[in-house]
Design a protein around this motif. Structure first.
Motif, PDB file in Angstrom:
ATOM      1  N   LEU A   1       0.812  -1.209   0.000  1.00 47.40           N
ATOM      2  CA  LEU A   1       0.000   0.000   0.000  1.00 47.40           C
ATOM      3  C   LEU A   1       0.851   1.267   0.000  1.00 47.40           C
ATOM      4  O   LEU A   1       0.460   2.297  -0.569  1.00 47.40           O
ATOM      5  CB  LEU A   1      -0.937   0.012   1.214  1.00 47.40           C
ATOM      6  N   LEU A   2       2.020   1.203   0.633  1.00 47.68           N
ATOM      7  CA  LEU A   2       2.868   2.394   0.717  1.00 47.68           C
ATOM      8  C   LEU A   2       3.654   2.659  -0.566  1.00 47.68           C
ATOM      9  O   LEU A   2       3.920   3.817  -0.904  1.00 47.68           O
ATOM     10  CB  LEU A   2       3.848   2.251   1.886  1.00 47.68           C
ATOM     11  N   ARG A   3       4.037   1.607  -1.275  1.00 45.06           N
ATOM     12  CA  ARG A   3       4.938   1.770  -2.414  1.00 45.06           C
ATOM     13  C   ARG A   3       4.419   2.719  -3.499  1.00 45.06           C
ATOM     14  O   ARG A   3       5.197   3.473  -4.093  1.00 45.06           O
ATOM     15  CB  ARG A   3       5.268   0.409  -3.027  1.00 45.06           C
ATOM     16  N   PRO A   4       3.108   2.743  -3.823  1.00 45.10           N
ATOM     17  CA  PRO A   4       2.656   3.639  -4.903  1.00 45.10           C
ATOM     18  C   PRO A   4       2.743   5.124  -4.557  1.00 45.10           C
ATOM     19  O   PRO A   4       2.708   5.963  -5.451  1.00 45.10           O
ATOM     20  CB  PRO A   4       1.190   3.222  -5.122  1.00 45.10           C
ATOM     21  N   PHE A   5       2.865   5.470  -3.256  1.00 43.60           N
ATOM     22  CA  PHE A   5       2.935   6.877  -2.894  1.00 43.60           C
ATOM     23  C   PHE A   5       4.283   7.468  -3.300  1.00 43.60           C
ATOM     24  O   PHE A   5       5.307   6.776  -3.262  1.00 43.60           O
ATOM     25  CB  PHE A   5       2.753   7.042  -1.381  1.00 43.60           C
ATOM     26  N   PRO A   6       4.316   8.752  -3.663  1.00 45.64           N
ATOM     27  CA  PRO A   6       5.613   9.417  -3.855  1.00 45.64           C
ATOM     28  C   PRO A   6       6.432   9.283  -2.576  1.00 45.64           C
ATOM     29  O   PRO A   6       5.894   9.334  -1.462  1.00 45.64           O
ATOM     30  CB  PRO A   6       5.217  10.881  -4.115  1.00 45.64           C
ATOM     31  N   GLU A   7       7.730   9.123  -2.719  1.00 49.42           N
ATOM     32  CA  GLU A   7       8.580   8.857  -1.553  1.00 49.42           C
ATOM     33  C   GLU A   7       8.440   9.931  -0.486  1.00 49.42           C
ATOM     34  O   GLU A   7       8.451   9.648   0.709  1.00 49.42           O
ATOM     35  CB  GLU A   7      10.041   8.755  -2.005  1.00 49.42           C
ATOM     36  N   SER A   8       8.281  11.170  -0.914  1.00 48.81           N
ATOM     37  CA  SER A   8       8.180  12.277   0.039  1.00 48.81           C
ATOM     38  C   SER A   8       6.879  12.241   0.828  1.00 48.81           C
ATOM     39  O   SER A   8       6.748  12.953   1.830  1.00 48.81           O
ATOM     40  CB  SER A   8       8.301  13.614  -0.696  1.00 48.81           C
ATOM     41  N   ARG A   9       5.900  11.420   0.391  1.00 49.21           N
ATOM     42  CA  ARG A   9       4.592  11.397   1.050  1.00 49.21           C
ATOM     43  C   ARG A   9       4.315  10.092   1.803  1.00 49.21           C
ATOM     44  O   ARG A   9       3.261   9.944   2.402  1.00 49.21           O
ATOM     45  CB  ARG A   9       3.484  11.587   0.004  1.00 49.21           C
ATOM     46  N   ARG A  10       5.274   9.176   1.762  1.00 48.59           N
ATOM     47  CA  ARG A  10       5.009   7.871   2.371  1.00 48.59           C
ATOM     48  C   ARG A  10       4.889   7.947   3.891  1.00 48.59           C
ATOM     49  O   ARG A  10       4.110   7.217   4.493  1.00 48.59           O
ATOM     50  CB  ARG A  10       6.107   6.882   1.974  1.00 48.59           C
ATOM     51  N   ALA A  11       5.671   8.826   4.514  1.00 49.41           N
ATOM     52  CA  ALA A  11       5.574   8.960   5.967  1.00 49.41           C
ATOM     53  C   ALA A  11       4.179   9.419   6.375  1.00 49.41           C
ATOM     54  O   ALA A  11       3.609   8.924   7.358  1.00 49.41           O
ATOM     55  CB  ALA A  11       6.637   9.928   6.481  1.00 49.41           C
ATOM     56  N   ASP A  12       3.615  10.374   5.617  1.00 50.31           N
ATOM     57  CA  ASP A  12       2.251  10.837   5.897  1.00 50.31           C
ATOM     58  C   ASP A  12       1.252   9.701   5.724  1.00 50.31           C
ATOM     59  O   ASP A  12       0.343   9.512   6.545  1.00 50.31           O
ATOM     60  CB  ASP A  12       1.874  11.988   4.964  1.00 50.31           C
ATOM     61  N   ALA A  13       1.420   8.942   4.642  1.00 51.00           N
ATOM     62  CA  ALA A  13       0.514   7.824   4.389  1.00 51.00           C
ATOM     63  C   ALA A  13       0.614   6.775   5.486  1.00 51.00           C
ATOM     64  O   ALA A  13      -0.390   6.197   5.916  1.00 51.00           O
ATOM     65  CB  ALA A  13       0.828   7.200   3.032  1.00 51.00           C
ATOM     66  N   HIS A  14       1.848   6.553   5.971  1.00 46.11           N
ATOM     67  CA  HIS A  14       2.042   5.568   7.028  1.00 46.11           C
ATOM     68  C   HIS A  14       1.343   5.997   8.314  1.00 46.11           C
ATOM     69  O   HIS A  14       0.694   5.200   9.004  1.00 46.11           O
ATOM     70  CB  HIS A  14       3.538   5.376   7.279  1.00 46.11           C
ATOM     71  N   GLU A  15       1.462   7.278   8.644  1.00 52.77           N
ATOM     72  CA  GLU A  15       0.770   7.793   9.838  1.00 52.77           C
ATOM     73  C   GLU A  15      -0.737   7.642   9.696  1.00 52.77           C
ATOM     74  O   GLU A  15      -1.434   7.320  10.655  1.00 52.77           O
ATOM     75  CB  GLU A  15       1.144   9.267  10.056  1.00 52.77           C
TER      76      GLU A  15
END
Length: 509
Positions: free
Chosen positions: A220-234
């Protein structure tokens, strides 16, 4: 079932999607003006066609990879769609060049970090410190100590699986892939955490659940832009803490072991991982994350390698007696000794041949470029893109192997004899990689756990060959169960039933 792209859309607030899209388009426009000297795509990567070809790569990966390999012989490169991106596949002499590329240019660790999202999901102990590597090497150094534990556990694990089968006329039928998946898991956990946890149902279910959580969140995290993965993880964490059950189960065990002097702790993987962590009271998530990473790789590699080999045994029963004779000659009729494993040359050749003919993947040696990298032929891998070596097609190449699609179980032992290699030579051993045999990768990043996996597979083969008669059901008509090929992987048939019968001349005490 949602695709990863659909999951991204549904999980992301719409106001952020618009902002990220604009940033992404700006980056793409900047990159369009840069000159490129990249490998030629074997199918169109134009907008629209690229999406269709990603689907084609998933469904018909074998034919697409083979086409690229055949059109680039005797050695070249090509680009193809692969899991939502376009990757460069290297063949021929460039395989060794890929293996020798500096880690600060083409990174194996970054590939694992990206695929498993280790930095976010586990932490720097895995993503930066890579404590799984010294843990696996520590396990390898203890194989002679661990082997008796594996042998001891096998009889209990095998009996458990046989009890689940259906018996008629002395033959017990079991669903082989599932049964040996559970069996290999029990053996692994005997080596990894010891008794009694390796037989504990709650422990095993928790490990399966934790591994699934880790895999799903990474996807689920991989498709996000790298700069936004931390936000998605939270955002994802608001729906529940990943690995919570595993941490709760492991924490008391860690406290128990820390209370014991290090030289008195059990000689298993968990103890080794604890010794690789520098902190006096390490984060249990780092330990269980490391444990899960090693466990997942050990489980899939060992189970699938063994199942491929077992299907060749039942499809070619005439070789079982030859292998049985070698085992008795080398080891006698007693329990298998660890020192005997390296002298079972015919069995070793048999297993290497099954890996060659039914290799686990069309690809090997995945690397992500940390900076633009140029091969000796001038082909560049742009920063952030992935390069892989060709896998199965080279194993099936008539320019590399005589009669490549024919199963010749003693191909490698006979080749060693023909080249007059000494007894100490490991050139054609199951665990020895080469540019023509990439089952374990190649170079300094070749699979560090291959000694453990080969030990378990050999032991299981010896156990079955010496103690059981095994056959296919009559409906199979003597044909080896067909492999399942999907998305570049070669998976042993998962639905086949095999029939087992205890051999009368075996001492079961």
């Amino acid at each position: 079932m949602f695709t990863s792209e659909q999951a991204w859309v549904f999980l992301t607030p719409s106001r952020l999607l618009s902002k990220w899209y604009q940033e992404w388009r700006a980056q793409d426009q900047d990159g369009m003006n840069e000159p490129k000297n990249e490998a030629k795509p074997i199918v169109s990567n134009a907008y629209g066609a690229s999406f269709i070809n990603q689907i084609r790569s998933a469904l018909w990966n074998d034919s697409m990879v083979q086409r690229g390999y055949d059109s680039n012989k005797p050695g070249g490169m090509f680009k193809m769609p692969f899991f939502g991106q376009w990757v460069t596949i290297v063949t021929g002499r460039y395989i060794e060049e890929l293996a020798k590329a500096p880690d600060n240019c083409l990174s194996f660790q970054e590939t694992i970090n990206d695929m498993m999202q280790l930095e976010l999901l586990i932490g720097p102990a895995l993503s930066r410190d890579q404590i799984h590597l010294p843990a696996i090497r520590g396990l390898t150094r203890r194989l002679n100590v661990i082997f008796p534990e594996i042998v001891d556990e096998t009889h209990s694990a095998f009996a458990t699986q046989m009890e689940k089968g259906k018996t008629a006329d002395g033959w017990t039928s079991i669903k082989a892939f599932d049964a040996f998946g559970d069996l290999v898991s029990q053996l692994n956990h005997r080596a990894f955490v010891g008794l009694p946890l390796c037989r504990d149902e709650k422990w095993n279910k928790t490990m399966v659940k934790s591994a699934a959580e880790l895999t799903v969140q990474a996807l689920l995290l991989r498709p996000f832009p790298e700069s936004r993965r931390a936000d998605a993880h939270e955002y994802m964490k608001s729906y529940g803490k990943m690995l919570e059950e595993g941490v709760n189960l492991l924490t008391p065990l860690l406290e128990q072991r820390r209370a014991v002097p290090e030289d008195e702790r059990p000689n298993d993987l968990l103890t080794i991982i604890m010794s690789c962590v520098s902190e006096a009271e390490p984060d249990p998530r780092a330990i269980i994350g490391t444990f899960l990473l090693v466990d997942q790789v050990a489980q899939s590699t060992t189970q699938m390698t063994f199942m491929h080999a077992l299907y060749y045994v039942v499809a070619y029963p005439e070789y079982a007696e030859i292998l049985r004779e070698e085992i008795e000659l080398v080891n006698g009729d007693g329990p298998l000794a660890y020192r005997s494993l390296e002298h079972l040359h015919k069995l070793d050749s048999f297993l290497r041949e099954t890996q060659r003919l039914s290799g686990l993947s069309n690809f090997a040696m995945a690397r992500i470029a940390l900076q633009d990298y140029e091969f000796s032929n001038g082909v560049k891998i742009p920063k952030g893109e992935m390069a892989l070596a060709i896998g199965n097609p080279v194993h099936h190449d008539s320019d590399v192997y005589e009669d490549p699609l024919e199963f010749k179980p003693f191909r490698f032992s006979e080749r060693a004899q023909a080249e007059a290699l000494g007894k100490g030579s490991k050139k054609y051993d199951m665990i020895t990689p080469s540019p023509q045999f990439l089952a374990w990768g190649l170079g300094r990043h070749a699979c560090p756990g291959r000694w453990y996996a080969s030990m378990v597979v050999k032991h299981l083969m010896v156990y079955i060959i010496t103690k059981y008669d095994v056959k296919l059901p009559d409906s199979a008509k003597g044909k080896r169960p067909a492999d399942w090929n999907f998305m570049g992987s070669c998976v042993p048939n998962m639905t086949t039933q095999l029939l087992f019968k205890r051999r009368d001349d075996v001492d079961w005490e």
